[in-house]
Design a protein around this motif. Sequence first.
Motif, mmCIF file in Angstrom:
data_model
loop_
_atom_site.group_PDB
_atom_site.id
_atom_site.type_symbol
_atom_site.label_atom_id
_atom_site.label_comp_id
_atom_site.label_asym_id
_atom_site.label_seq_id
_atom_site.Cartn_x
_atom_site.Cartn_y
_atom_site.Cartn_z
ATOM 1 N N ARG A 79 34.594 30.964 49.244
ATOM 2 C CA ARG A 79 35.484 30.771 48.495
ATOM 3 C C ARG A 79 35.184 31.208 47.028
ATOM 4 O O ARG A 79 36.063 32.064 46.630
ATOM 5 C CB ARG A 79 36.414 29.283 48.613
ATOM 6 N N ASP A 80 34.415 30.785 46.635
ATOM 7 C CA ASP A 80 34.024 31.250 45.093
ATOM 8 C C ASP A 80 33.770 32.712 44.954
ATOM 9 O O ASP A 80 34.050 33.388 44.017
ATOM 10 C CB ASP A 80 32.643 30.556 44.707
ATOM 11 N N MET B 49 35.501 38.100 43.512
ATOM 12 C CA MET B 49 35.733 39.438 44.249
ATOM 13 C C MET B 49 37.021 40.022 43.891
ATOM 14 O O MET B 49 37.329 40.927 43.161
ATOM 15 C CB MET B 49 35.569 39.602 45.623
ATOM 16 N N LEU B 50 38.048 39.018 44.099
ATOM 17 C CA LEU B 50 39.522 39.110 43.911
ATOM 18 C C LEU B 50 39.536 39.458 42.436
ATOM 19 O O LEU B 50 40.326 40.422 41.855
ATOM 20 C CB LEU B 50 40.257 38.034 44.264
ATOM 21 N N VAL B 51 39.205 38.487 41.431
ATOM 22 C CA VAL B 51 39.175 38.628 39.999
ATOM 23 C C VAL B 51 38.572 39.954 39.387
ATOM 24 O O VAL B 51 39.275 40.884 38.692
ATOM 25 C CB VAL B 51 38.759 37.494 39.345
ATOM 26 N N LEU C 120 47.687 39.134 36.190
ATOM 27 C CA LEU C 120 46.356 39.136 35.654
ATOM 28 C C LEU C 120 46.288 37.621 35.128
ATOM 29 O O LEU C 120 44.932 36.953 35.634
ATOM 30 C CB LEU C 120 46.476 39.797 34.534
ATOM 31 N N HIS C 121 46.994 37.031 34.666
ATOM 32 C CA HIS C 121 46.992 35.611 34.461
ATOM 33 C C HIS C 121 46.664 34.748 35.737
ATOM 34 O O HIS C 121 45.726 33.609 35.696
ATOM 35 C CB HIS C 121 48.132 34.853 33.729
ATOM 36 N N LEU C 122 47.477 34.862 36.594
ATOM 37 C CA LEU C 122 47.061 34.091 37.675
ATOM 38 C C LEU C 122 45.853 34.313 38.501
ATOM 39 O O LEU C 122 44.892 33.390 38.819
ATOM 40 C CB LEU C 122 47.864 34.710 38.784
ATOM 41 N N LEU D 270 40.049 31.705 38.469
ATOM 42 C CA LEU D 270 38.596 32.011 38.499
ATOM 43 C C LEU D 270 38.192 31.005 37.553
ATOM 44 O O LEU D 270 37.336 30.098 37.954
ATOM 45 C CB LEU D 270 38.351 33.332 37.931
ATOM 46 N N ASP D 271 38.972 30.508 36.408
ATOM 47 C CA ASP D 271 38.266 29.532 35.545
ATOM 48 C C ASP D 271 38.454 28.135 36.294
ATOM 49 O O ASP D 271 37.931 27.397 35.927
ATOM 50 C CB ASP D 271 39.431 29.620 34.316
#
Length: 386
Positions: A149-150, A155-157, A199-201, A206-207
């Motif tokens: 998942r990480d 990868m997505l971000v 972008l915020h999502l 990630l954070d």
Amino acid sequence: MIHPSLRPNVFVVSGDRARASALAAALPEVDVSFIPDAETLLRETHVKVPAVTLLHTGTPGVALWEVLPLLRQREELAGTYWLAVGTHGLGELLAAGADALISDMTPVDGLALQVRTLVERSRQQGAALDRVAQLQRRMDTWEHEERVRDQLVHMLVHDLKNPIAAVMGLLEIVMDDPGVPEDMRDLVKTARDESQHLLHLAVNMLDVRKIQAGKMNLKRELIFSPMFTEIIELACGDVGSGLRDRHVRVDVTPGMAPVSVDPEILRRVLANLLSNAMKHTITGGVITVRVRPQAGGVQLVVQDDGEGIPAEDIPNLFAAFEQSRLTLHGRFDTGMGLAFCKMAVEEHGGSIRVESVRGQGATFILELPSLPEDDLDDDDSADLLV
């Protein structure tokens, strides 16, 4: 160690086979094996794992106390109980690692009772170790899934950030083109705002994962009143053009004592709260940001005059993948923004809460601790105050 589902093995190490035969008759529920000497014991323990091994002190050949330490080092024999039997030489076996002592004058029924007790202990230990192994396998599976998942989130971000930024830049160019009709300009503005939201999502997701994994290292700085104003202005810019349709009021108390925070993280927290306020207010609504000193720190307030939050939604509002069911705009949200806010503020040693009355807007209150006095007196703080 005996597996709980298997018939237990009991070894009788002795020069007298009759001892093994008598014990086998008294313990029909176990498999009793006669072992004539230490050398045979070393071989047989590679074939079978005994639950209990009786070590008779009069056994001929190599002394049993010499081989017992070797046997106790073997991992597969970790659950075996070693019972020293005899009248002489028990001290050597006890020093070598025997678990219990019993006289060879003990009646066979008494000896069988002792062996039965040790067999049951070995069975229980085997069951416990089986449960531990199952839990460890589950933990390994969970950790593998967490790593996957990480990696997926990263990868997505990282794969989404650049194309989203490029799209936003192109939309800004189109919005600045005076030849674009006004009705098309509104559509471009909406596309730009939704790209900013996407972008915020991604970044919030990630954070949140970083904080949960303990991988977010805060880069603290001393923040004074003017810097709070700058951070709020930057956060407003991060939210996007939607704030232009609202009245944003900023009120920062001058001359406050500094607090030690990560300015970029605080900016992100405020951007999420401002975005949330914008989502729940209509065009022309009022959003107020206040920064006030309080005992032991600083209080930041983000208040809106929107529809408010239903009381039943408030307890879970800061949980990931939770959001208020009531929203003016019907936009789907993962709830990661408010989850990030809570985690980031608590990472600073602070707290966040919400107060809301249906139909009267919502107020998010952040409390950040001030610096200890000894930190205010150090050289770095003195340089900053010059």
